[in-house]
Design a protein around this motif. Sequence first.
Motif, PDB file in Angstrom:
ATOM      1  N   ASN A  30       0.840  -1.202   0.000  1.00  0.00           N
ATOM      2  CA  ASN A  30       0.000   0.000   0.000  1.00  0.00           C
ATOM      3  C   ASN A  30       0.875   1.253   0.000  1.00  0.00           C
ATOM      4  O   ASN A  30       2.009   1.202   0.459  1.00  0.00           O
ATOM      5  N   LYS A  47       7.751   1.197   2.074  1.00  0.00           N
ATOM      6  CA  LYS A  47       8.542   0.446   1.093  1.00  0.00           C
ATOM      7  C   LYS A  47       9.876   1.119   0.823  1.00  0.00           C
ATOM      8  O   LYS A  47      10.922   0.484   0.826  1.00  0.00           O
ATOM      9  N   VAL A  78      11.645   9.575   0.851  1.00  0.00           N
ATOM     10  CA  VAL A  78      10.655   9.003   1.763  1.00  0.00           C
ATOM     11  C   VAL A  78       9.821  10.159   2.276  1.00  0.00           C
ATOM     12  O   VAL A  78      10.341  11.220   2.557  1.00  0.00           O
TER      13      VAL A  78
HETATM   14  N1  LIG Z   1       7.306   4.600  13.033  1.00  0.00           N
HETATM   15  C1  LIG Z   1       7.696   4.068  11.886  1.00  0.00           C
HETATM   16  N2  LIG Z   1       7.590   4.807  10.777  1.00  0.00           N
HETATM   17  C2  LIG Z   1       7.974   4.266   9.605  1.00  0.00           C
HETATM   18  C3  LIG Z   1       8.476   2.942   9.521  1.00  0.00           C
HETATM   19  N3  LIG Z   1       8.761   2.684   8.233  1.00  0.00           N
HETATM   20  C4  LIG Z   1       8.456   3.805   7.535  1.00  0.00           C
HETATM   21  N4  LIG Z   1       7.999   4.760   8.364  1.00  0.00           N
HETATM   22  C5  LIG Z   1       7.531   6.103   7.980  1.00  0.00           C
HETATM   23  O1  LIG Z   1       6.423   5.941   7.122  1.00  0.00           O
HETATM   24  C6  LIG Z   1       6.368   6.983   6.145  1.00  0.00           C
HETATM   25  C7  LIG Z   1       6.236   6.418   4.760  1.00  0.00           C
HETATM   26  O2  LIG Z   1       7.415   5.793   4.355  1.00  0.00           O
HETATM   27  P1  LIG Z   1       7.816   5.545   2.824  1.00  0.00           P
HETATM   28  O3  LIG Z   1       8.988   4.641   2.852  1.00  0.00           O
HETATM   29  O4  LIG Z   1       7.930   6.817   2.069  1.00  0.00           O
HETATM   30  O5  LIG Z   1       6.546   4.770   2.292  1.00  0.00           O
HETATM   31  P2  LIG Z   1       6.309   4.142   0.848  1.00  0.00           P
HETATM   32  O6  LIG Z   1       5.669   2.834   1.069  1.00  0.00           O
HETATM   33  O7  LIG Z   1       7.543   4.152   0.037  1.00  0.00           O
HETATM   34  O8  LIG Z   1       5.236   5.137   0.279  1.00  0.00           O
HETATM   35  P3  LIG Z   1       4.857   5.435  -1.260  1.00  0.00           P
HETATM   36  O9  LIG Z   1       6.108   5.682  -2.000  1.00  0.00           O
HETATM   37  O10 LIG Z   1       3.987   6.641  -1.167  1.00  0.00           O
HETATM   38  O11 LIG Z   1       4.103   4.261  -1.757  1.00  0.00           O
HETATM   39  C8  LIG Z   1       7.630   7.812   6.361  1.00  0.00           C
HETATM   40  O12 LIG Z   1       7.273   8.941   7.113  1.00  0.00           O
HETATM   41  C9  LIG Z   1       8.530   6.888   7.166  1.00  0.00           C
HETATM   42  O13 LIG Z   1       9.408   7.624   7.974  1.00  0.00           O
HETATM   43  C10 LIG Z   1       8.567   2.175  10.730  1.00  0.00           C
HETATM   44  O14 LIG Z   1       8.981   1.028  10.751  1.00  0.00           O
HETATM   45  N5  LIG Z   1       8.164   2.794  11.876  1.00  0.00           N
END
Ligand SMILES: Nc1nc2c(ncn2[C@@H]2O[C@H](COP(=O)(O)OP(=O)(O)OP(=O)(O)O)[C@@H](O)[C@H]2O)c(=O)[nH]1
Lengths: 737, 102
Positions: free
Chosen positions: A12, A17, A31
């Motif tokens: 999602n 990711k 991110v």
């Molecule tokens: N508390 C916490 N926050 C997390 C963790 N992993 C990711 N985040 C946070 O979640 C948010 C989204 O992270 P991304 O890695 O950009 O998510 P993504 O899945 O790549 O999102 P899209 O590229 O939009 O699909 C960021 O603000 C991260 O800092 C975790 O294990 N714990």
Amino acid sequence: MSTHLNIALAGNPNAGKTTLFNHLTGAHQHVGNYPGVTVEKKVGICQHGDHEIHVVDLPGTYSLTAYSVEELVARDFLVNEKPDVVVDIVDASNLERNLYLTTQFMELGIPLVIALNMMDVAESRGISIDTERLAGLLGVPVVPIIARSGEGVDRLLDTVVQEAAVGRRPDPILLRYGSDLDEAIAAMVPIIEEHHLLTDTYPSRWIALKILENDEQIIDKASQVNPGVSERLLAISEEVTNHLMHTLDAYPEAVIADHRYGFIKSILHQGVITIRFVGDRLYTSDRIDRIVTHRLLGPLIMAAVLFGLYTFTFNYSGTLVDGLATLFATMGDMVDRSLPDGPLKSMIISGAIDGVGGVLGFVPIIMFMFFGIAVLEDSGYLARVAFMMDRIFHFFGLHGSSVMPFIISGGIAGGCAVPGVMATRTLRSPKERMATMLTVPFMNCGAKLPVLTLIIGAFFSTHQARYMFLATLASWVIALLAAKILRLTVLRGESTPFVMELPPYRFPTIRGLVIHTWERTWQYIKKAGTVILGISILLWAMMTYPGLPRDQLAGFAAERAQLLAASPPQVVAAMKKGSDDPAALRLAAAIRKIDARQAMAGLRNSAAGRIGVALESVSHFAGFDWRTNIALVGGFAAKEVIISTLGTAYSLGDVTTDKTTSLRQRLAADPHWNPVVALSVLTFIMFYAPCFVTIVCIAREAGSWKWAFFSMGFNTLFAFTLSVAIYQIGMLLGLGG
Amino acid sequence: MTKKHPDVRFHCQKGGRCCLRKVPCPDDAMPLSKACCRGRVRICRIRGDRKTCARMAHLGLLPGSELELICPGRGNKCMVRVNGGTISLDRPVAEGILVTPA
Ligand SMILES: Nc1nc2c(ncn2[C@@H]2O[C@H](COP(=O)(O)OP(=O)(O)OP(=O)(O)O)[C@@H](O)[C@H]2O)c(=O)[nH]1
Ligand SMILES: [Mg+2]
């Protein structure tokens, strides 16, 4: 034994990711705490034991039915490239919704490992998850991780390697979707298998399901491969659709979704999840939202936050900016003193130092701005801004999802239109997407920021923060108006509803903020040192060659000789010694005047100068003189060079001794410039044709050069009209001073 | 508003509502846009064009789902919490979702 594996990170939006990808590969991909950050697949390599693992980070999707470009990117990769293992990143704090996509992976029958991410968030919300049981019930390995800290990632990779070693492609799971749909699928599958319709790419049952779900891409593909069979399948689909509409009042998608959710619920209810907090406790996030997105308070808070960001940026970066400017001026001086006169010296000073220094000098502003934006982005506030702006955007024919591309392009100041254009991929309606793509270049990107700061500083006020805030507001108003015009003319069409997930508020991590700020600042610096350096030198050459014809040079030399001959010898000697005797100073000034006239004539005669002069016949309606024209034309290549080109063009005709006179002071003193001209130039720079790289990007994203050229023409015409209006009205009112 | 989302009205007026009549919709059902801030509600019917409906279904907005309302905008905007995630909707969408108190 060393092996080579291909894995893909899917899941999602906003599940983490990219955070995991960065952790695995050491990359610094963007991110952010809002859905739809990643819009293009990214590739990296990570070493785990003996295994070299090729990792692909994909855009997030809610389902495998693709509605927008970035969702298509993810699905196409998963079904066409067939990675050895797909790591499904599941947000543990939002299990039910995230597993929805998981069920679709299972329907597709791809080798899967579930990474249960954000275990820390789930923990803090009092959710505990029995991962063993979940894995058992789904028949898929589940590994809990915290992508932010890297906890559990080793175990995840172990599991991935194990799964890959087994090397099986699991059978697609057979979910039930109710008797009507099950029967329809049972009728369709034999037909698909008999005619091998797309079966080398997809499982037959999945094809049937997608046809029932009215997946345009699959239906198109099938119709191309075998129109006859597709007709038959579509007929079955239509029949059951009509039947469902009659009996359940629903389209098949809804029924299918309902059964998938039913399946997930049945699993979760078997003791997978325990929630420790009872009752309808409000999450802190919701409490904040009640205030921050309040109908009246919300916009006020938003304005205050943004204004605060401006004040912070301009107040605290001011001294650093001045310091850097002095540094580059001193460097120029040193080169000036240590090198003999000639083209090399001129190139190093006017081309390299002024060009690159003019851009680098603004690094502090850019850095502060990016830091502030990173805080807003990582905390989740920007997603609320998008939410609040939706209605306004809707009115102007755009969409709530257009807000992010605007902000990325510099909607808060200091972005870049190239990633902004890419970010429009999250928009589902092609017309809204086009309208967004064509208007994001109106935002004040990092390259325009220095010019705006400079002109504002020279003509309007020392309160740069306040005026920059106004300039930003103006750019939004103009962009929205332009969008409205486009949506009423070339891009007419209805608007799509707004349904968007809001991420929970999170505390930004210092590490995250630092990486964020540094990455973007570094991009800016790197561009200054490479592309901008190249363009600056090119422009310098265009502004230097061809030199003045010999007779004119001789004329200036004669004038100088005449002047020296007419002066008493002791005054000439005193001047050469650099004495500050009044007569000697007067003579020196007279000589400098001749030099300046020669330089101006030279510039006018150069390739760039001729272009500038030629354009003056049109540009004078907006109050631009030929030297400004040179800078504006240079800005087509990259907006950063506007400032250095102005710098060179205006320093040539300068008669003061002080080499460190800033461009700001020079412009303020130049007879051609006044506040009306300044405003007119400012407006033009804010809104005229996007830079070359953006144009290329628009062409690629829009799929045709037609739109790229359109944006060049439309924006330039639009900006010029505004500038002419400002100049003519301003002069009429006698504001030109 | 209606003009911008012709599909919504069109379907609904013709009686072609498009998401799942699984839960009975009693007379006191009201559009989500009017239900703010009633705490927890249950969706009983969703009206909208096919694509919007499908997308909402993927997000878990289906007849039968329980929602928690977080409404800062008095119906201009709606934020709902479903399955632990927060989803924001614009007014036309919220008008097309009929809910009953849960
Ligand atoms: N508390 C916490 N926050 C997390 C963790 N992993 C990711 N985040 C946070 O979640 C948010 C989204 O992270 P991304 O890695 O950009 O998510 P993504 O899945 O790549 O999102 P899209 O590229 O939009 O699909 C960021 O603000 C991260 O800092 C975790 O294990 N714990
Ligand atoms: Mg990402």
